[in-house]
Design an enzyme around this catalytic site. Structure first.
Site, PDB file in Angstrom:
ATOM      1  N   ASN A 111      57.959  47.971  34.700  1.00  0.00           N
ATOM      2  CA  ASN A 111      56.661  47.138  34.194  1.00  0.00           C
ATOM      3  C   ASN A 111      56.988  45.771  34.036  1.00  0.00           C
ATOM      4  OD1 ASN A 111      56.115  49.932  34.061  1.00  0.00           O
ATOM      5  ND2 ASN A 111      55.950  50.207  32.051  1.00  0.00           N
ATOM      6  N   THR A 156      15.619  17.981  47.290  1.00  0.00           N
ATOM      7  CA  THR A 156      15.683  19.011  45.938  1.00  0.00           C
ATOM      8  C   THR A 156      14.781  20.082  46.368  1.00  0.00           C
ATOM      9  OG1 THR A 156      13.694  17.864  45.037  1.00  0.00           O
ATOM     10  CG2 THR A 156      16.019  17.239  44.280  1.00  0.00           C
ATOM     11  N   HIS A 157      14.927  21.211  46.102  1.00  0.00           N
ATOM     12  CA  HIS A 157      14.112  22.410  46.623  1.00  0.00           C
ATOM     13  C   HIS A 157      14.198  22.494  48.300  1.00  0.00           C
ATOM     14  CE1 HIS A 157      12.635  22.591  42.488  1.00  0.00           C
ATOM     15  NE2 HIS A 157      12.697  21.059  42.331  1.00  0.00           N
ATOM     16  N   SER A 278      27.412  32.878  72.505  1.00  0.00           N
ATOM     17  CA  SER A 278      26.750  34.274  72.322  1.00  0.00           C
ATOM     18  C   SER A 278      27.367  34.811  73.601  1.00  0.00           C
ATOM     19  CB  SER A 278      25.222  34.014  72.230  1.00  0.00           C
ATOM     20  OG  SER A 278      24.419  34.871  72.731  1.00  0.00           O
ATOM     21  N   LYS A 284      23.646  29.073  73.600  1.00  0.00           N
ATOM     22  CA  LYS A 284      23.870  29.258  72.262  1.00  0.00           C
ATOM     23  C   LYS A 284      25.344  28.287  71.683  1.00  0.00           C
ATOM     24  CE  LYS A 284      21.870  30.854  69.095  1.00  0.00           C
ATOM     25  NZ  LYS A 284      21.664  32.419  68.946  1.00  0.00           N
ATOM     26  N   GLU A 291      29.470  30.144  58.719  1.00  0.00           N
ATOM     27  CA  GLU A 291      28.799  31.412  58.399  1.00  0.00           C
ATOM     28  C   GLU A 291      29.943  32.547  57.784  1.00  0.00           C
ATOM     29  OE1 GLU A 291      25.631  32.824  61.213  1.00  0.00           O
ATOM     30  OE2 GLU A 291      26.967  31.635  62.501  1.00  0.00           O
ATOM     31  N   TYR A 318      51.530  49.451  29.390  1.00  0.00           N
ATOM     32  CA  TYR A 318      51.432  49.502  31.085  1.00  0.00           C
ATOM     33  C   TYR A 318      50.608  50.947  31.282  1.00  0.00           C
ATOM     34  CZ  TYR A 318      52.349  49.952  35.679  1.00  0.00           C
ATOM     35  OH  TYR A 318      52.224  50.047  36.943  1.00  0.00           O
ATOM     36  N   LYS A 326      47.241  44.083  43.190  1.00  0.00           N
ATOM     37  CA  LYS A 326      47.734  43.205  44.163  1.00  0.00           C
ATOM     38  C   LYS A 326      46.846  42.890  45.052  1.00  0.00           C
ATOM     39  CE  LYS A 326      52.017  44.874  42.375  1.00  0.00           C
ATOM     40  NZ  LYS A 326      51.242  45.925  41.530  1.00  0.00           N
TER      41      LYS A 326
HETATM   42  N1  ARG Z   1      54.403  49.877  41.365  1.00  0.00           N
HETATM   43  C1  ARG Z   1      54.210  49.758  40.054  1.00  0.00           C
HETATM   44  C2  ARG Z   1      52.952  48.483  39.862  1.00  0.00           C
HETATM   45  O1  ARG Z   1      52.723  48.015  40.840  1.00  0.00           O
HETATM   46  C3  ARG Z   1      55.326  49.237  39.334  1.00  0.00           C
HETATM   47  C4  ARG Z   1      55.455  49.622  38.172  1.00  0.00           C
HETATM   48  C5  ARG Z   1      55.403  51.165  37.959  1.00  0.00           C
HETATM   49  N2  ARG Z   1      55.658  51.497  36.381  1.00  0.00           N
HETATM   50  C6  ARG Z   1      55.694  52.955  36.391  1.00  0.00           C
HETATM   51  N3  ARG Z   1      56.129  52.936  35.064  1.00  0.00           N
HETATM   52  N4  ARG Z   1      55.326  53.857  37.118  1.00  0.00           N
HETATM   53  O2  ARG Z   1      52.497  48.610  38.596  1.00  0.00           O
END
Ligand code: ARG
Length: 476
Positions: A111, A156-157, A278, A284, A291, A318, A326
């Site tokens: 953690n 503007t607009h 295109s 084109k 875009e 936690y 992530k």
């Molecule tokens: N892979 C977990 C995360 O990204 C790591 C921490 C996991 N801790 C736990 N008590 N299971 O959060």
């Protein structure tokens, strides 16, 4: 994870789907460098407080260095049954060096480990993105210099409003980017505190020196509260908010490039390298890159929302939900970094069409405000002057002419104060330079703004210089 790895508490093997559902190494292996950095700091500190021997630490740091080499060479095998990056590296280390590897996790939890990794990763990512912002700013400054004689309508607009200079428009983009950079810097500063030593939630019974690990990892200080340290991800919200803001800015720039490169505008031609054809229509040349910058910003906004929703309602400390932090973070940084580089390349090579911009100044009665200002400067109340100018526009519309095509007699008929010198207002160059107010488009002001932007960029030091050099810009 096999039951053995979890130790004595477990009899049964995990359900296969549950194992796949909870594994994260396919995503978090990207934290390998930071994870190793954190482990080295932790191991050294354990030696400082006498929990590990010097010999153990030597083995650990050498083992981790070898793993880092494997990671960088792409030869490290990531095993999903070992769940995440932390368990993979620890298992590999123990395979290599035996017992010492198994001692590394003393006084630490995944953690505080993962919270540390994320702060290290995001801190570096902010710096990298800031460099890409600097690159784009450098490109814009150079393009602004090169196009100082390009006059165009400001809108503007989406209606032609008043004449400006292209560099004034390009420098507006610079200002947006400057603030984005500032927000990344702010986020980076605030996230620079160390969770390490917080353990699972309540620190540990070992007398850890959190100051030492914080310092070793370049953090300003340890986070003050262990529960907070392992459970909050507000620093990611801040980084993502900065990125979302930036992505929205890039999207708006992209939108303008799409408009400007249309046949209707014809203000800019993007280079072949940043356009596509295109599959059906041979004529084109599509501004797909602009875009896509516009389109991909949607994902970055989504990444910010994902993070906020992820955190909402989580009790201390936690919770495994946090593992889902992530993907949005990596995605947002990747997307913004790519978008910045795409726009730098596209703008560095774009061809701005001076004649088309100038031609767009002809229609749209862009001198109307100036006719009103002319009278107001001679003592006519502005509201009345505005009315007079409006009547002149109407006359021009009704007789199919532009304002410069009206005669002095006709002007005088609407207001006696018009004199021959009013004709100077029919030169757009003059009109732009009359707007000689701080922050305005007059050449002297734009020149000032260019110098200031350049100074700001240069004050950011060698990294900004390197960034600029990438696009052939020398910051002198
Ligand atoms: N892979 C977990 C995360 O990204 C790591 C921490 C996991 N801790 C736990 N008590 N299971 O959060």
């Amino acid at each position: 994870m096999s039951k053995k790895a979890w130790g004595g508490r477990f009899d049964e093997e995990p359900n296969a789907l549950a194992a796949r559902f909870s594994a994260s190494v396919d995503v978090d292996s990207r934290l390998a460098e930071e994870d190793i950095q954190g482990s080295i700091a932790h191991a050294n500190m354990l030696a400082s407080i006498g929990v590990l021997t010097g010999a153990d630490v030597k083995k650990i740091t050498e083992g981790l260095a070898q793993i880092l080499d494997e990671v960088r060479a792409g030869t490290m095998t990531w095993d999903a049954s070992r769940e995440d990056v932390h368990m993979n590296i620890e298992a590999r280390l123990t395979e290599r060096i035996g017992d010492a590897g198994a001692r590394l996790h003393t006084g630490r939890s995944r953690n505080d480990q993962v919270a540390t990794d994320m702060r290290l990763w995001t801190r570096a990512a902010c710096e990298k993105t800031a460099r890409h912002v600097d690159e784009l700013i450098a490109v814009l400054i150079v393009r602004a210099h090169q196009t100082r004689h390009h006059l165009m309508p400001g809108y503007t607009h989406m209606q032609r409003a008043q004449p400006i200079r292209l560099p004034h428009h390009l420098l507006a983009w610079c200002e947006m980017l400057e603030r984005d950079r500032g927000r990344l810097d702010d986020a980076q500063k605030r996230m620079n505190e160390s969770p390490l030593g917080s353990g699972a939630l309540a620190t540990t019974t070992f007398p850890l020196d959190r100051q030492e690990t914080a310092k070793a990892l370049g953090f300003a200080r340890p986070l003050r509260n262990s529960l907070d340290a392992v459970s909050d991800r507000d620093f990611l919200v801040e980084a993502l908010a900065a990125l979302a803001n930036c992505a929205v800015h890039l999207s708006r720039i992209g939108e303008e490039l799409v408009l400007w490169s249309s046949q209707e505008f014809g203000f800019v031609q993007m280079s072949d390298a940043f356009t596509t054809g295109s599959s059906m229509m041979p004529q084109k040349k599509n501004p797909d890159m602009a875009e896509l910058v516009r389109g991909k910003s949607a994902r970055v906004i989504g990444d910010l929302v994902t993070m906020l929703v992820l955190l909402k309602g989580l009790p201390l400390a936690y919770n495994r939900d946090l593992q889902e932090d992530k993907r949005p973070v990596f995605d947002a940084f990747d997307t913004v970094d790519d978008s910045l580089q795409i726009l730098s390349g596209a703008l560095a090579t774009a061809n701005f069409n001076k004649e088309r911009m100038r031609a767009a100044l002809r229609d749209g009665f862009l001198e109307a405000t100036d006719l009103a200002d002319y009278l107001a400067a001679r003592g006519v109340p502005f509201r009345e002057a505005h009315h007079v100018a409006g009547r002149l526009v109407r006359l021009a519309v009704e007789t199919g002419r532009t304002l410069p095509e009206l005669s002095l007699v006709e002007l005088k008929k609407e207001h006696a104060m018009f004199e021959g010198d009013v004709s100077k207002l029919f030169d757009p160059e003059v009109l732009v330079d009359l707007r000689d107010v701080e922050g305005g488009p007059a050449w002297s002001r734009v020149q000032e703004a260019l110098t200031d932007s350049m100074k700001r960029l240069r004050s950011r030091g060698t990294e900004a210089e390197k960034a600029a050099a990438k696009f052939g810009v020398v910051l002198t």
